[in-house]
Write a protein that holds these residues in place. Structure first.
Motif, PDB file in Angstrom:
ATOM      1  N   GLU A 111       0.944  -1.311  -0.020  1.00  9.61           N
ATOM      2  CA  GLU A 111       0.139  -0.086   0.088  1.00  9.61           C
ATOM      3  C   GLU A 111       0.787   1.290   0.118  1.00  9.61           C
ATOM      4  O   GLU A 111       0.482   2.151  -0.800  1.00  9.61           O
ATOM      5  CB  GLU A 111      -0.984  -0.006   1.164  1.00  9.61           C
ATOM      6  CG  GLU A 111      -2.027  -1.025   1.129  1.00  9.61           C
ATOM      7  CD  GLU A 111      -3.039  -0.533   0.144  1.00  9.61           C
ATOM      8  OE1 GLU A 111      -3.302   0.343  -0.108  1.00  9.61           O
ATOM      9  OE2 GLU A 111      -3.483  -1.716  -0.554  1.00  9.61           O
ATOM     10  N   CYS A 112       1.950   1.317   0.780  1.00  6.27           N
ATOM     11  CA  CYS A 112       2.825   2.364   1.008  1.00  6.27           C
ATOM     12  C   CYS A 112       3.438   2.605  -0.480  1.00  6.27           C
ATOM     13  O   CYS A 112       3.590   3.820  -0.864  1.00  6.27           O
ATOM     14  CB  CYS A 112       3.900   2.041   1.919  1.00  6.27           C
ATOM     15  SG  CYS A 112       2.937   2.494   3.701  1.00  6.27           S
ATOM     16  N   MET A 113       3.789   1.637  -1.145  1.00  6.45           N
ATOM     17  CA  MET A 113       4.672   1.758  -2.583  1.00  6.45           C
ATOM     18  C   MET A 113       3.681   2.053  -3.497  1.00  6.45           C
ATOM     19  O   MET A 113       4.030   2.925  -4.400  1.00  6.45           O
ATOM     20  CB  MET A 113       5.352   0.218  -2.918  1.00  6.45           C
ATOM     21  CG  MET A 113       6.403  -0.136  -2.059  1.00  6.45           C
ATOM     22  SD  MET A 113       7.705   1.159  -1.920  1.00  6.45           S
ATOM     23  CE  MET A 113       8.227   1.424  -3.527  1.00  6.45           C
ATOM     24  N   SER A 114       2.434   1.765  -3.474  1.00  6.88           N
ATOM     25  CA  SER A 114       1.573   2.420  -4.296  1.00  6.88           C
ATOM     26  C   SER A 114       1.158   3.790  -4.219  1.00  6.88           C
ATOM     27  O   SER A 114       1.243   4.530  -5.015  1.00  6.88           O
ATOM     28  CB  SER A 114       0.105   1.578  -4.207  1.00  6.88           C
ATOM     29  OG  SER A 114       0.068   0.359  -4.524  1.00  6.88           O
ATOM     30  N   ALA A 115       1.073   4.051  -2.923  1.00 11.12           N
ATOM     31  CA  ALA A 115       1.022   5.560  -2.472  1.00 11.12           C
ATOM     32  C   ALA A 115       2.174   6.676  -3.000  1.00 11.12           C
ATOM     33  O   ALA A 115       1.972   7.520  -3.495  1.00 11.12           O
ATOM     34  CB  ALA A 115       0.638   5.757  -1.088  1.00 11.12           C
ATOM     35  N   VAL A 116       3.355   5.813  -2.935  1.00 10.89           N
ATOM     36  CA  VAL A 116       4.736   6.725  -3.337  1.00 10.89           C
ATOM     37  C   VAL A 116       4.665   6.850  -4.886  1.00 10.89           C
ATOM     38  O   VAL A 116       4.883   7.894  -5.649  1.00 10.89           O
ATOM     39  CB  VAL A 116       5.968   5.788  -2.931  1.00 10.89           C
ATOM     40  CG1 VAL A 116       7.139   6.462  -3.597  1.00 10.89           C
ATOM     41  CG2 VAL A 116       6.095   6.072  -1.357  1.00 10.89           C
ATOM     42  N   TYR A 117       4.306   5.600  -5.524  1.00 13.55           N
ATOM     43  CA  TYR A 117       4.112   5.709  -7.061  1.00 13.55           C
ATOM     44  C   TYR A 117       3.163   6.631  -7.614  1.00 13.55           C
ATOM     45  O   TYR A 117       3.461   7.529  -8.349  1.00 13.55           O
ATOM     46  CB  TYR A 117       3.852   4.206  -7.672  1.00 13.55           C
ATOM     47  CG  TYR A 117       3.535   4.331  -9.052  1.00 13.55           C
ATOM     48  CD1 TYR A 117       4.670   4.317 -10.011  1.00 13.55           C
ATOM     49  CD2 TYR A 117       2.259   4.259  -9.595  1.00 13.55           C
ATOM     50  CE1 TYR A 117       4.449   3.927 -11.270  1.00 13.55           C
ATOM     51  CE2 TYR A 117       2.242   4.009 -11.015  1.00 13.55           C
ATOM     52  CZ  TYR A 117       3.131   4.052 -11.737  1.00 13.55           C
ATOM     53  OH  TYR A 117       2.970   4.184 -13.134  1.00 13.55           O
ATOM     54  N   LEU A 118       1.933   6.843  -7.042  1.00 16.51           N
ATOM     55  CA  LEU A 118       0.758   7.725  -7.356  1.00 16.51           C
ATOM     56  C   LEU A 118       1.344   8.963  -7.318  1.00 16.51           C
ATOM     57  O   LEU A 118       1.137   9.920  -7.994  1.00 16.51           O
ATOM     58  CB  LEU A 118      -0.423   7.249  -6.679  1.00 16.51           C
ATOM     59  CG  LEU A 118      -1.258   5.903  -7.083  1.00 16.51           C
ATOM     60  CD1 LEU A 118      -2.330   5.821  -6.209  1.00 16.51           C
ATOM     61  CD2 LEU A 118      -1.513   6.270  -8.568  1.00 16.51           C
ATOM     62  N   GLY A 119       2.181   9.394  -5.912  1.00 16.70           N
ATOM     63  CA  GLY A 119       2.315  10.624  -5.436  1.00 16.70           C
ATOM     64  C   GLY A 119       3.433  11.254  -6.582  1.00 16.70           C
ATOM     65  O   GLY A 119       3.460  12.204  -6.991  1.00 16.70           O
ATOM     66  N   ILE A 120       4.426  10.273  -7.082  1.00 16.70           N
ATOM     67  CA  ILE A 120       5.384  10.595  -7.772  1.00 16.70           C
ATOM     68  C   ILE A 120       4.744  10.950  -9.234  1.00 16.70           C
ATOM     69  O   ILE A 120       5.118  12.114  -9.857  1.00 16.70           O
ATOM     70  CB  ILE A 120       6.395   9.539  -8.227  1.00 16.70           C
ATOM     71  CG1 ILE A 120       7.312   9.325  -6.827  1.00 16.70           C
ATOM     72  CG2 ILE A 120       7.338   9.892  -9.451  1.00 16.70           C
ATOM     73  CD1 ILE A 120       8.302   8.319  -6.619  1.00 16.70           C
ATOM     74  N   MET A 121       3.808  10.300  -9.725  1.00 13.57           N
ATOM     75  CA  MET A 121       3.068  10.422 -11.162  1.00 13.57           C
ATOM     76  C   MET A 121       2.212  11.604 -11.103  1.00 13.57           C
ATOM     77  O   MET A 121       2.381  12.332 -12.029  1.00 13.57           O
ATOM     78  CB  MET A 121       2.277   9.121 -11.156  1.00 13.57           C
ATOM     79  CG  MET A 121       2.837   7.984 -11.567  1.00 13.57           C
ATOM     80  SD  MET A 121       3.751   8.336 -13.274  1.00 13.57           S
ATOM     81  CE  MET A 121       5.756   8.095 -12.547  1.00 13.57           C
ATOM     82  N   VAL A 122       1.629  11.783  -9.971  1.00 15.74           N
ATOM     83  CA  VAL A 122       0.847  13.177  -9.712  1.00 15.74           C
ATOM     84  C   VAL A 122       1.989  14.380  -9.892  1.00 15.74           C
ATOM     85  O   VAL A 122       1.570  15.493 -10.320  1.00 15.74           O
ATOM     86  CB  VAL A 122       0.022  13.365  -8.372  1.00 15.74           C
ATOM     87  CG1 VAL A 122      -0.827  14.727  -8.481  1.00 15.74           C
ATOM     88  CG2 VAL A 122      -1.288  12.197  -8.772  1.00 15.74           C
ATOM     89  N   GLY A 123       2.953  14.197  -9.014  1.00 16.40           N
ATOM     90  CA  GLY A 123       4.128  15.324  -9.103  1.00 16.40           C
ATOM     91  C   GLY A 123       4.706  15.529 -10.283  1.00 16.40           C
ATOM     92  O   GLY A 123       4.791  16.566 -10.795  1.00 16.40           O
ATOM     93  N   VAL A 124       4.681  14.669 -11.218  1.00 16.76           N
ATOM     94  CA  VAL A 124       5.356  14.749 -12.485  1.00 16.76           C
ATOM     95  C   VAL A 124       4.280  15.461 -13.612  1.00 16.76           C
ATOM     96  O   VAL A 124       4.717  16.224 -14.119  1.00 16.76           O
ATOM     97  CB  VAL A 124       5.815  13.362 -13.294  1.00 16.76           C
ATOM     98  CG1 VAL A 124       5.742  13.584 -14.649  1.00 16.76           C
ATOM     99  CG2 VAL A 124       6.964  12.737 -12.432  1.00 16.76           C
ATOM    100  N   VAL A 125       3.042  14.986 -13.243  1.00 16.80           N
ATOM    101  CA  VAL A 125       1.902  15.642 -14.189  1.00 16.80           C
ATOM    102  C   VAL A 125       1.879  16.941 -13.964  1.00 16.80           C
ATOM    103  O   VAL A 125       1.571  17.908 -14.771  1.00 16.80           O
ATOM    104  CB  VAL A 125       0.688  14.754 -13.899  1.00 16.80           C
ATOM    105  CG1 VAL A 125      -0.569  15.575 -14.633  1.00 16.80           C
ATOM    106  CG2 VAL A 125       0.715  13.373 -14.812  1.00 16.80           C
ATOM    107  N   VAL A 126       1.565  17.285 -12.570  1.00 14.26           N
ATOM    108  CA  VAL A 126       1.488  18.626 -12.180  1.00 14.26           C
ATOM    109  C   VAL A 126       2.398  19.422 -12.161  1.00 14.26           C
ATOM    110  O   VAL A 126       2.674  20.584 -12.470  1.00 14.26           O
ATOM    111  CB  VAL A 126       1.064  18.612 -10.541  1.00 14.26           C
ATOM    112  CG1 VAL A 126       0.965  20.132 -10.135  1.00 14.26           C
ATOM    113  CG2 VAL A 126      -0.461  17.973 -10.463  1.00 14.26           C
TER     114      VAL A 126
END
Length: 81
Positions: free
Chosen positions: A66-81
């Motif tokens: 779950e934490c790795m999924s959260a990190v991955y999603l956070g990085i992807m949103v950060g890249v997009v934004v």
């Protein structure tokens, strides 16, 4: 907290007017997404615990996934934004 405490002028000077305007325009969308993600995460966690998918024996692995999924999603949103 930085924007609320009166640092918006400093932030604008730091990142530039165009990026600052984009950030402020996207702030409600980012807040809405984070609220939805938090609600979905708590619902799925409660369901996983109540249905027996998460036990003491597999809790560490489940939490790591779950934490790795959260990190991955956070990085992807950060890249997009």
């Amino acid at each position: 907290l930085f924007l609320i405490s009166g640092g918006s002028g400093q932030l604008c000077a730091l990142i530039g007017r165009a990026k600052y305007t984009s950030l402020i325009a996207l702030l409600p969308i980012i807040s809405a997404i984070s609220g939805n993600v938090g609600l979905q995460a708590s619902t799925l966690t409660t369901r996983a615990i109540s249905h027996g998918h998460v036990r003491v024996a597999n809790y560490a692995g489940w939490l790591r996934k779950e934490c790795m999924s959260a990190v991955y999603l956070g990085i992807m949103v950060g890249v997009v934004v």
